[in-house]
Design a protein around this motif. Structure first.
Motif, PDB file in Angstrom:
ATOM      1  N   ALA A  94      -5.444  -8.864   5.151  1.00 47.22           N
ATOM      2  CA  ALA A  94      -4.692  -8.596   4.042  1.00 47.22           C
ATOM      3  C   ALA A  94      -4.915  -7.020   3.729  1.00 47.22           C
ATOM      4  CB  ALA A  94      -5.618  -9.546   2.799  1.00 47.22           C
ATOM      5  N   ARG A  95      -6.256  -6.459   4.056  1.00 49.39           N
ATOM      6  CA  ARG A  95      -6.346  -4.978   3.653  1.00 49.39           C
ATOM      7  C   ARG A  95      -5.430  -4.197   4.469  1.00 49.39           C
ATOM      8  NH1 ARG A  95     -11.747  -6.769   3.930  1.00 49.39           N
ATOM      9  NH2 ARG A  95     -11.894  -6.051   6.134  1.00 49.39           N
ATOM     10  N   LEU A  96      -5.287  -4.609   5.875  1.00 46.58           N
ATOM     11  CA  LEU A  96      -4.175  -3.991   6.706  1.00 46.58           C
ATOM     12  C   LEU A  96      -2.672  -3.981   5.953  1.00 46.58           C
ATOM     13  CD1 LEU A  96      -3.660  -2.253   9.218  1.00 46.58           C
ATOM     14  CD2 LEU A  96      -3.335  -4.719  10.451  1.00 46.58           C
ATOM     15  N   GLU A  97      -2.297  -5.004   5.522  1.00 52.06           N
ATOM     16  CA  GLU A  97      -1.106  -5.180   5.032  1.00 52.06           C
ATOM     17  C   GLU A  97      -1.047  -4.213   3.719  1.00 52.06           C
ATOM     18  OE1 GLU A  97       0.497  -9.849   6.149  1.00 52.06           O
ATOM     19  OE2 GLU A  97      -1.080  -9.426   4.291  1.00 52.06           O
ATOM     20  N   GLU A  98      -2.056  -4.255   3.123  1.00 56.24           N
ATOM     21  CA  GLU A  98      -1.999  -3.332   1.758  1.00 56.24           C
ATOM     22  C   GLU A  98      -2.025  -2.088   2.127  1.00 56.24           C
ATOM     23  OE1 GLU A  98      -4.624  -2.434  -2.176  1.00 56.24           O
ATOM     24  OE2 GLU A  98      -5.125  -3.972  -0.670  1.00 56.24           O
ATOM     25  N   ARG A  99      -2.486  -1.353   3.392  1.00 59.17           N
ATOM     26  CA  ARG A  99      -2.471  -0.192   3.802  1.00 59.17           C
ATOM     27  C   ARG A  99      -1.072   0.231   4.488  1.00 59.17           C
ATOM     28  NH1 ARG A  99      -7.216  -0.212   5.785  1.00 59.17           N
ATOM     29  NH2 ARG A  99      -6.762  -0.986   8.029  1.00 59.17           N
ATOM     30  N   VAL A 100      -0.448  -0.838   5.245  1.00 56.97           N
ATOM     31  CA  VAL A 100       0.841  -0.367   5.779  1.00 56.97           C
ATOM     32  C   VAL A 100       1.837  -0.687   4.782  1.00 56.97           C
ATOM     33  CG1 VAL A 100      -0.091  -0.589   8.109  1.00 56.97           C
ATOM     34  CG2 VAL A 100       1.005  -2.427   6.853  1.00 56.97           C
ATOM     35  N   GLY A 101       1.863  -1.341   3.737  1.00 55.62           N
ATOM     36  CA  GLY A 101       2.792  -1.499   2.868  1.00 55.62           C
ATOM     37  C   GLY A 101       3.618  -2.662   3.328  1.00 55.62           C
ATOM     38  N   VAL A 102       3.492  -3.615   4.265  1.00 62.85           N
ATOM     39  CA  VAL A 102       4.584  -4.546   4.590  1.00 62.85           C
ATOM     40  C   VAL A 102       3.755  -5.701   4.779  1.00 62.85           C
ATOM     41  CG1 VAL A 102       6.123  -2.918   5.707  1.00 62.85           C
ATOM     42  CG2 VAL A 102       4.471  -4.014   7.092  1.00 62.85           C
ATOM     43  N   ARG A 103       4.523  -7.026   4.729  1.00 60.88           N
ATOM     44  CA  ARG A 103       3.554  -8.233   5.141  1.00 60.88           C
ATOM     45  C   ARG A 103       3.891  -8.541   6.658  1.00 60.88           C
ATOM     46  NH1 ARG A 103       2.039 -12.909   2.675  1.00 60.88           N
ATOM     47  NH2 ARG A 103       2.767 -11.981   0.539  1.00 60.88           N
ATOM     48  N   LEU A 104       2.804  -8.511   7.418  1.00 63.77           N
ATOM     49  CA  LEU A 104       2.665  -8.971   8.681  1.00 63.77           C
ATOM     50  C   LEU A 104       2.955 -10.368   9.203  1.00 63.77           C
ATOM     51  CD1 LEU A 104      -0.161  -6.235   9.496  1.00 63.77           C
ATOM     52  CD2 LEU A 104       2.310  -5.851   9.548  1.00 63.77           C
ATOM     53  N   PHE A 105       2.437 -11.198   8.267  1.00 70.40           N
ATOM     54  CA  PHE A 105       2.490 -12.734   8.575  1.00 70.40           C
ATOM     55  C   PHE A 105       3.511 -13.610   7.635  1.00 70.40           C
ATOM     56  CE2 PHE A 105      -1.357 -11.718  11.052  1.00 70.40           C
ATOM     57  CZ  PHE A 105      -1.062 -12.079  12.095  1.00 70.40           C
ATOM     58  N   ILE A 113       0.610 -19.612  11.210  1.00 71.70           N
ATOM     59  CA  ILE A 113       0.966 -18.402  10.648  1.00 71.70           C
ATOM     60  C   ILE A 113       2.071 -17.937  11.654  1.00 71.70           C
ATOM     61  CG2 ILE A 113      -1.141 -17.705   9.428  1.00 71.70           C
ATOM     62  CD1 ILE A 113      -1.954 -16.049  12.044  1.00 71.70           C
ATOM     63  N   THR A 114       3.240 -16.930  11.337  1.00 68.57           N
ATOM     64  CA  THR A 114       4.012 -16.520  12.108  1.00 68.57           C
ATOM     65  C   THR A 114       4.226 -15.098  11.951  1.00 68.57           C
ATOM     66  OG1 THR A 114       5.748 -17.211  10.753  1.00 68.57           O
ATOM     67  CG2 THR A 114       5.061 -18.753  12.508  1.00 68.57           C
ATOM     68  N   LEU A 115       4.337 -14.314  12.590  1.00 75.86           N
ATOM     69  CA  LEU A 115       4.983 -12.768  12.489  1.00 75.86           C
ATOM     70  C   LEU A 115       6.145 -12.622  11.901  1.00 75.86           C
ATOM     71  CD1 LEU A 115       3.571 -11.360  16.081  1.00 75.86           C
ATOM     72  CD2 LEU A 115       2.754 -10.671  13.678  1.00 75.86           C
ATOM     73  N   THR A 116       6.226 -11.565  10.955  1.00 67.52           N
ATOM     74  CA  THR A 116       7.374 -11.235  10.501  1.00 67.52           C
ATOM     75  C   THR A 116       7.997 -10.220  11.371  1.00 67.52           C
ATOM     76  OG1 THR A 116       6.404  -9.310   9.363  1.00 67.52           O
ATOM     77  CG2 THR A 116       6.275 -11.366   8.071  1.00 67.52           C
ATOM     78  N   PRO A 117       9.338  -9.761  11.183  1.00 65.23           N
ATOM     79  CA  PRO A 117       9.907  -8.813  12.185  1.00 65.23           C
ATOM     80  C   PRO A 117       9.085  -7.470  12.200  1.00 65.23           C
ATOM     81  CG  PRO A 117      11.512  -9.991  10.781  1.00 65.23           C
ATOM     82  CD  PRO A 117      10.228 -10.580  10.275  1.00 65.23           C
ATOM     83  N   GLU A 118       8.664  -6.891  10.788  1.00 66.77           N
ATOM     84  CA  GLU A 118       7.844  -5.908  10.863  1.00 66.77           C
ATOM     85  C   GLU A 118       6.449  -6.186  11.642  1.00 66.77           C
ATOM     86  OE1 GLU A 118      10.531  -6.055   7.397  1.00 66.77           O
ATOM     87  OE2 GLU A 118       8.856  -7.544   8.449  1.00 66.77           O
ATOM     88  N   GLY A 119       5.957  -7.272  11.608  1.00 67.41           N
ATOM     89  CA  GLY A 119       4.552  -7.689  12.096  1.00 67.41           C
ATOM     90  C   GLY A 119       4.818  -7.546  13.684  1.00 67.41           C
ATOM     91  N   ALA A 120       5.874  -8.282  14.277  1.00 64.05           N
ATOM     92  CA  ALA A 120       6.135  -8.143  15.659  1.00 64.05           C
ATOM     93  C   ALA A 120       6.342  -6.644  16.170  1.00 64.05           C
ATOM     94  CB  ALA A 120       7.469  -8.952  15.945  1.00 64.05           C
ATOM     95  N   LEU A 121       6.804  -5.769  15.579  1.00 61.64           N
ATOM     96  CA  LEU A 121       6.963  -4.246  15.671  1.00 61.64           C
ATOM     97  C   LEU A 121       5.648  -3.811  15.825  1.00 61.64           C
ATOM     98  CD1 LEU A 121       8.840  -1.941  16.519  1.00 61.64           C
ATOM     99  CD2 LEU A 121       8.869  -1.588  13.908  1.00 61.64           C
ATOM    100  N   LEU A 174       2.802  -5.230  16.066  1.00 66.26           N
ATOM    101  CA  LEU A 174       1.923  -5.792  17.060  1.00 66.26           C
ATOM    102  C   LEU A 174       1.963  -4.905  18.593  1.00 66.26           C
ATOM    103  CD1 LEU A 174       0.140  -7.850  18.275  1.00 66.26           C
ATOM    104  CD2 LEU A 174       2.168  -9.374  18.767  1.00 66.26           C
ATOM    105  N   GLU A 175       3.212  -4.731  18.785  1.00 58.34           N
ATOM    106  CA  GLU A 175       3.223  -3.916  20.039  1.00 58.34           C
ATOM    107  C   GLU A 175       2.507  -2.494  19.899  1.00 58.34           C
ATOM    108  OE1 GLU A 175       4.492  -5.050  22.986  1.00 58.34           O
ATOM    109  OE2 GLU A 175       4.416  -6.730  21.398  1.00 58.34           O
ATOM    110  N   ARG A 176       2.868  -1.915  18.685  1.00 59.39           N
ATOM    111  CA  ARG A 176       1.946  -0.508  18.576  1.00 59.39           C
ATOM    112  C   ARG A 176       0.429  -0.864  18.656  1.00 59.39           C
ATOM    113  NH1 ARG A 176       4.947   4.067  18.764  1.00 59.39           N
ATOM    114  NH2 ARG A 176       7.232   4.008  17.722  1.00 59.39           N
ATOM    115  N   CYS A 177       0.166  -1.759  18.053  1.00 58.57           N
ATOM    116  CA  CYS A 177      -1.533  -2.055  17.882  1.00 58.57           C
ATOM    117  C   CYS A 177      -1.881  -2.288  19.452  1.00 58.57           C
ATOM    118  CB  CYS A 177      -1.801  -3.070  16.904  1.00 58.57           C
ATOM    119  SG  CYS A 177      -1.809  -2.705  15.320  1.00 58.57           S
ATOM    120  N   ARG A 178      -1.307  -3.146  20.259  1.00 61.02           N
ATOM    121  CA  ARG A 178      -1.721  -3.578  21.452  1.00 61.02           C
ATOM    122  C   ARG A 178      -1.785  -2.132  22.484  1.00 61.02           C
ATOM    123  NH1 ARG A 178       2.511  -8.648  22.357  1.00 61.02           N
ATOM    124  NH2 ARG A 178       0.807 -10.177  22.137  1.00 61.02           N
TER     125      ARG A 178
END
Length: 300
Positions: free
Chosen positions: A38-49, A56-64, A66-70
């Protein structure tokens, strides 16, 4: 560091598709995972799940994301591994392929053995084009260019072919002033062990024509010995005859008519994190194979 912790929580949750499973993996509660994301979503300004009561499933923004975080976490892990390997002392068996002229490298190889006594060298002398990865070599020393994208390489130094003979031979047979005069001399030839062809003498524009043959060898050590014994003129790499040139047992001839420069390289299997023993061998040989006098001559 809180950012990295949130990223780790996000990646674990995305891969497990569960806050509970991610919490077990990281040793925290599912609630802690949920709050970190939740803190991460607030910081990046988009819903990730997308969240439901059961999955829980990834949003399109979350999938993008995820690759960066990996990639970010992978780089961090790689940096930690690299530092761990730096702390680890080089040790174990090191299998190295050297050319047949590799005997001239033995002073540097012996110095490496004294500097790293816990590394056991397994040396293979051959002029054939070995399969570094397929045959299990840790490192290979060869002249020329590198065409295998699976290999890393480092230039060890530059060498030059020279025409040399013993002073006694030159006193007896005369010093050739032009390449054409080689037709009246005893020429000692090197034949490639792999192809069976003669190594051509690097005379400008092929001025020497067909050279006479007094002896042939597929390694250079016999040629050095025969030249020292006054049996003819040989074409040899300067790196192999430094001592003979320094003490005068061999003299160069036709310097103005010879043009050659070759690179000696050390090759090893491509890896982001070479083992400590490979890294130590590469660095040591690059620093110690060619003495400072030769290095100054190459720069000059």
């Amino acid at each position: 560091m809180d950012n990295l912790g949130s990223m780790s929580a996000f990646v674990e949750a995305a891969e497990a598709r569960s806050f509970t499973a991610a919490g077990r993996q990281l040793g925290v509660s599912a609630s802690a995972i949920g709050k970190a994301i939740a803190r991460l979503e607030e910081r990046v300004g988009v819903r990730l799940f997308h969240r439901s009561t059961r999955t829980i499933t990834l949003t399109p923004e979350g999938a993008l994301f995820l690759e960066r975080c990996r990639r970010i976490l992978g780089e961090l892990e790689a940096a930690e591994m690299e530092l761990a390997q730096i702390r680890e002392a080089p040790r174990g068996r090191l299998r190295v392929s050297l050319p047949l002229v590799g005997v001239v490298m033995m002073p540097a190889v012996c110095a490496f053995m004294r500097a790293y006594p816990e590394v056991q060298l397994d040396l293979d002398f051959s002029d054939r084009l070995v399969d570094v990865i397929g045959e299990g070599f840790d490192a290979v020393v060869r002249a020329g260019e590198v065409a295998d994208s699976r290999l890393m390489s480092r230039v060890l130094g530059e060498f030059h072919l020279m025409l040399v003979a013993a002073p006694a031979y030159l006193a007896r047979r005369g010093v050739p002033k032009t390449p054409k005069e080689l037709s009246a001399h005893a020429c000692l030839h090197h034949r490639y062990a792999t192809s069976g062809k003669f190594e051509p003498w690097p005379l400008r524009g092929g001025q020497g024509g067909t050279l006479p043959t007094a002896a042939i060898a597929n390694t250079i050590e016999p040629l050095i010995h025969m030249a020292e014994q006054g049996l003819g003129i040989a074409c040899l790499p300067d790196s192999a005859i430094r001592r003979q040139l320094a003490d005068g047992t061999l003299r160069s001839v036709l310097d103005d008519h010879v043009r050659h420069a070759g690179l000696l390289r050390l090759l090893w299997p491509s890896s982001r994190h070479p083992s400590p023993k490979v890294r130590a061998f590469v660095d040591f040989m690059a620093e110690n194979l060619f003495p400072p006098v030769a290095a100054r001559r190459r720069r000059g």
